[in-house]
Design an enzyme around this catalytic site. Structure first.
Site, short mmCIF file in Angstrom:
data_model
loop_
_atom_site.label_atom_id
_atom_site.label_comp_id
_atom_site.label_asym_id
_atom_site.label_seq_id
_atom_site.Cartn_x
_atom_site.Cartn_y
_atom_site.Cartn_z
N ARG A 17 29.43 -82.73 -26.41
CA ARG A 17 28.16 -83.06 -27.07
C ARG A 17 27.45 -84.23 -26.39
O ARG A 17 26.87 -85.08 -27.04
CB ARG A 17 28.39 -83.36 -28.56
CG ARG A 17 28.64 -82.11 -29.39
CD ARG A 17 28.79 -82.45 -30.84
NE ARG A 17 29.94 -83.28 -31.09
CZ ARG A 17 30.14 -84.03 -32.17
NH1 ARG A 17 29.21 -84.05 -33.12
NH2 ARG A 17 31.23 -84.74 -32.32
N TRP A 564 27.98 -68.78 -42.63
CA TRP A 564 28.06 -70.01 -41.84
C TRP A 564 29.40 -70.15 -41.13
O TRP A 564 29.80 -71.24 -40.72
CB TRP A 564 27.74 -71.23 -42.74
CG TRP A 564 26.29 -71.25 -43.14
CD1 TRP A 564 25.30 -70.45 -42.65
CD2 TRP A 564 25.65 -72.11 -44.10
NE1 TRP A 564 24.10 -70.74 -43.25
CE2 TRP A 564 24.29 -71.76 -44.15
CE3 TRP A 564 26.10 -73.13 -44.94
CZ2 TRP A 564 23.37 -72.40 -44.98
CZ3 TRP A 564 25.18 -73.77 -45.77
CH2 TRP A 564 23.83 -73.41 -45.79
N ASP A 659 19.44 -59.33 -60.02
CA ASP A 659 20.71 -58.59 -60.12
C ASP A 659 21.94 -59.50 -60.08
O ASP A 659 23.02 -59.11 -60.51
CB ASP A 659 20.85 -57.58 -58.98
CG ASP A 659 19.94 -56.38 -59.19
OD1 ASP A 659 19.45 -56.21 -60.32
OD2 ASP A 659 19.72 -55.62 -58.23
N HIS A 697 13.96 -83.81 -49.87
CA HIS A 697 13.97 -84.03 -48.42
C HIS A 697 13.12 -85.22 -48.04
O HIS A 697 13.16 -85.71 -46.92
CB HIS A 697 13.49 -82.78 -47.69
CG HIS A 697 14.24 -81.55 -48.10
ND1 HIS A 697 13.86 -80.79 -49.18
CD2 HIS A 697 15.38 -81.01 -47.64
CE1 HIS A 697 14.72 -79.80 -49.33
NE2 HIS A 697 15.66 -79.91 -48.42
#
Ligand code: GLN
Ligand code: ZN
Length: 760
Positions: A17, A564, A659, A697
């Site tokens: 990274r 995910w 549903d 946010h």
């Protein structure tokens, strides 16, 4: 050689990274621009070296991005939102970062551009903004500089650019409405210039990505393709048009008439019969076949591909092979993992290994390699299938016996709702939150210390309990009606749960870019999934023991855990999702048995897992809804099931949301004026609903008046018996001051509405 190989793009974050670290250090002014630029050069150089040393015929140049590849194009064509322009002589990296991250440099309102999901992946791009009077020019020449960089290293270069139509499609209109296609001509002239400059460098092929060709396109967009590629064709450089994330059968007619020289198709996401396709395709097109999955981490069965492609060679003896899409979506290199056994590692191919797969496969097809090599490569695939890490007959049997009764609550919502109202005794317009409370530095450090064994389990749990207790005290003080424990023990809502489930493995360095400098490390689903021990029960039970008010327990739903993670491919997604659902169903029942009356099952990924094409929606929605219900329906009528989803664009799947039959749903409304509510004018949502009354946010504190106004608006469409009051998502990213002030106002506004509005 008849068969050549390449990839559509390589991960840009660096093996450790490096890009993230450099970006963040640059933003903190800890390193200079030159130091940042040097990190980028080093990553690119390494990526190209990997490609060449693996045996690829080209290096792909232009896949690198300082933040995002869509933003690269905005910079390239000088599409800079006005608020980010500050009279710089030349666009530079700071311009780019301002767009991506917003800035406080000037007195203007410089909010960042919006970010959204790149097709159906978990990568987020920066949404281009368009206004009707806009002009463009070739203002940011990163692509040319990078091509020169690779050429100077002596590499065979194939540049890549995001195509003009996909770029335009992904953008948003700001201000007065107009047809985005009106801008096409101007954008194309910049692309023309870029292609011309590239062709001066004797570049043979350029890859232009147009993934929107897998979507259902409106007629005017289809026509625009024909026009655009006529304009772009300059006879000096060959265009390889790249499509991915699905098949293109429905758009073949357009594609066949385009002035391009090659076509890349995704043979992983798209279903193709190669010889049939060949019959229907313009014969002059060079084909690039995406055979190595760019979206998942499993070793490819290159022997199977070898046989398939060998017989295709009888029809067409020249083509390229490639990754299905860019390798952006997978981690870099499995060989550096030291957390997994060699046996487990041998099942996976990350970026580096995928390049090798292409190389082995093409050499075999070109008769430069013994077929035995293919055999050796795929041996672990067979070993995987029979491994006892993979197969759990108890789980398989349980899935095969899922019955209709298990996916249905005992009684309908009307009956349940009455029982729950009696039992829970909540005021009208109950107030609650979405689950997490501020994740302070202290909490993060605590978890890290525990992970690194700096503190033992006993001390860790003692500390976590202190945080939970504090959360409960704060919520009681604020006067919330349904409390939560606050999730201090959770790092990530998927990783946390998967660590308690059998069937997952975790990498140490398997990072994938999510956006900008943010990377995620998706768990890998390798086997049948079961719950090892109760996961959340002790925390929820502890929280409930501290208060007379109901504490809502908090789970991540099966579809989100699946979406995910990197899924296994030997069984269907539906099957995996059901396995997770059954494991969580046990957790739900344990929570209920331990005295928890409200359980929330979060499904933020349900909407984003939606297939790109409408014709596949029904199937997806049917199994994902079933999974949710399998997980949630075992409880008594008196237990209230909540769900939460963080997006507002779900009008199109509303019937499926209904549903789910959750007793309460909390949702994110629009960042602005609860736009979503308009929808409830025409659509009567039958169960309880809490449209978020403020945007978590943003650090701004919503005023009492503002929230009152929203509640009054909500009450026009939703009856007071059905309406809940809550923020629009979890509070983990906010600090305590913001959180308490905002919640105080939310609760005061609710009290005011209960008193003044509802009594009238
Ligand atoms: N319960 C989670 C939280 O509050 C939900 C997060 C989410 O929806 N993404 O943080
Ligand atoms: Zn949310």
């Amino acid at each position: 050689m008849a068969i050549k190989n390449h990839i559509l793009g390589f991960p840009r974050i660096g093996l450790h990274r490096e890009l993230k670290i450099a970006q963040e250090n640059y933003w903190l002014k800890k390193i200079t621009l030159n130091e940042l630029l040097a990190v980028g050069r080093k990553i690119r150089k390494k990526n190209w070296k990997i490609q060449i040393e693996s045996g690829l015929d080209y290096v792909t140049v232009g896949d690198f991005a300082w933040y995002d590849h869509v933003l690269n194009i905005s910079m390239m064509i000088n599409n800079i939102p006005k608020r980010h322009c500050i009279n710089e002589k030349k666009l530079n990296l700071d311009t780019l970062f301002r767009i991506a991250r917003g800035s406080k440099l000037t007195d203007k309102n410089c909010s960042a551009s919006e970010m959204t999901k790149w097709f159906n992946t978990n990568y987020h791009y920066i949404v281009p903004e368009f206004t009707c009077d806009q002009n463009f020019c070739f203002s940011w020449k990163q692509i040319i500089e990078e091509v020169d960089e690779a050429l100077s290293l002596g590499y065979p270069v194939k540049p890549v650019l995001l195509g003009p139509l996909t770029y335009l499609w992904l953008g948003k209109i700001k201000g007065i409405y107009f047809n985005k296609l009106d801008l096409l001509k101007k954008i194309l002239s910049v692309y023309q210039e870029v292609l011309l400059e590239l062709s001066l460098r004797k570049i043979k092929w350029i890859q232009i990505d147009e993934p929107i060709l897998v979507l259902d396109l409106p007629e005017d967009w289809k026509k625009a393709f024909n026009y655009s590629y006529k304009v772009l064709n300059n006879n000096k450089i060959k265009i390889l048009l790249a499509t991915y994330f699905g098949d293109i059968h429905h758009n073949l007619e357009i594609i066949n008439n385009l002035s391009v020289n090659g076509l890349h198709i995704d043979l992983i996401a798209g279903k193709y019969n190669l010889s049939q396709l060949h019959k229907n395709l313009n014969d002059k097109l060079l084909l690039s076949l995406g055979v190595i999955n760019g979206r998942n981490i499993w070793k490819a069965n290159i022997l199977k591909w070898f046989h398939k492609l060998q017989s295709f060679m009888k029809i067409k003896n020249t083509f390229w092979i490639s990754s299905s899409c860019s390798l952006l979506h997978v981690p870099l290199d499995i060989s550096i993992e030291d957390n997994l056994t060699d046996f487990v590692k041998s099942w996976f191919s990350f970026g580096v290994q995928k390049c090798l797969e292409l190389s082995i496969l093409s050499r075999a097809l070109n008769k430069k390699l013994d077929i035995q090599e293919l055999d050796n490569w795929i041996k672990p695939i067979d070993e995987y299938k029979s491994s006892n890490i993979v197969n759990n007959t108890v789980v398989q049997e349980r899935v095969s016996k899922i019955s209709f009764d298990q996916i249905k609550r005992k009684n309908n919502f009307i009956i349940r709702s009455k029982i729950q109202k009696n039992e829970l005794n909540l005021p009208i317009l109950p107030t609650t939150t979405i689950g997490s409370f501020p994740q302070t530095k202290e909490i993060r450090k605590l978890r890290l210390d525990y992970k690194n064994r700096v503190i033992n389990q006993k001390d860790y749990e003692k500390e976590i309990k202190i945080h939970i207790k504090n959360n409960i005290i704060q919520q009681e003080k604020l006067g919330l009606d349904v409390l939560v424990h606050g999730e201090p023990e959770r790092n990530d809502m998927v990783e946390y749960f998967s660590e308690y489930l059998e069937g997952f493995v975790f990498t140490k360095y398997g990072w994938v870019q999510s956006y900008g400098s943010r990377c995620v490390k998706p768990p890998i689903i390798v086997g049948d999934i079961s719950r090892i021990t109760p996961i959340t029960v002790k925390w929820s039970k502890f929280a409930q023991s501290l208060t007379k008010k109901p504490v809502k327990a908090m789970l991540t739903g099966p579809v989100t855990i699946l979406c995910w993670s990197f899924p296994r491919e030997d069984i269907s997604k539906e099957n995996i999702s059901n396995q997770i659902a059954l494991a969580l169903r046990d957790e739900v029942l344990d929570l209920e048995n331990s005295g928890i009356n409200i359980i929330q099952i979060d499904e933020p990924a349900l909407r984003e897992g939606l297939p790109l094409r409408k014709k596949e929606w029904t199937n997806y929605l049917s199994w994902s809804v079933k999974s949710f219900k399998l997980c949630s329906s075992g409880v008594k009528d008196s237990t209230q099931i909540h769900t939460h989803m963080c997006y507002c664009e779900f009008n199109d799947i509303m019937p499926s949301i209904v549903d789910l039959d959750a007793d309460v749903i909390t949702i994110e409304t629009s960042r602005s004026d609860m736009e979503l509510l308009e929808f409830f004018k025409t659509f009567k949502y039958p169960n309880d609903i809490g449209p978020g009354v403020y945007d978590i946010h943003s650090p701004n504190i919503p005023t009492i008046k503002w929230i009152e106004k929203l509640l009054i608006k909500a009450l026009q469409y939703i009856s007071p018996e059905r309406l809940w009051v809550n923020p629009d998502c979890g509070l983990k990213t906010r600090n305590w001051i913001e959180t308490s002030l905002a919640l105080q106002n939310m609760i005061q506004a609710t009290i005011n509405i209960r008193k003044n509005f509802l009594k009238k």
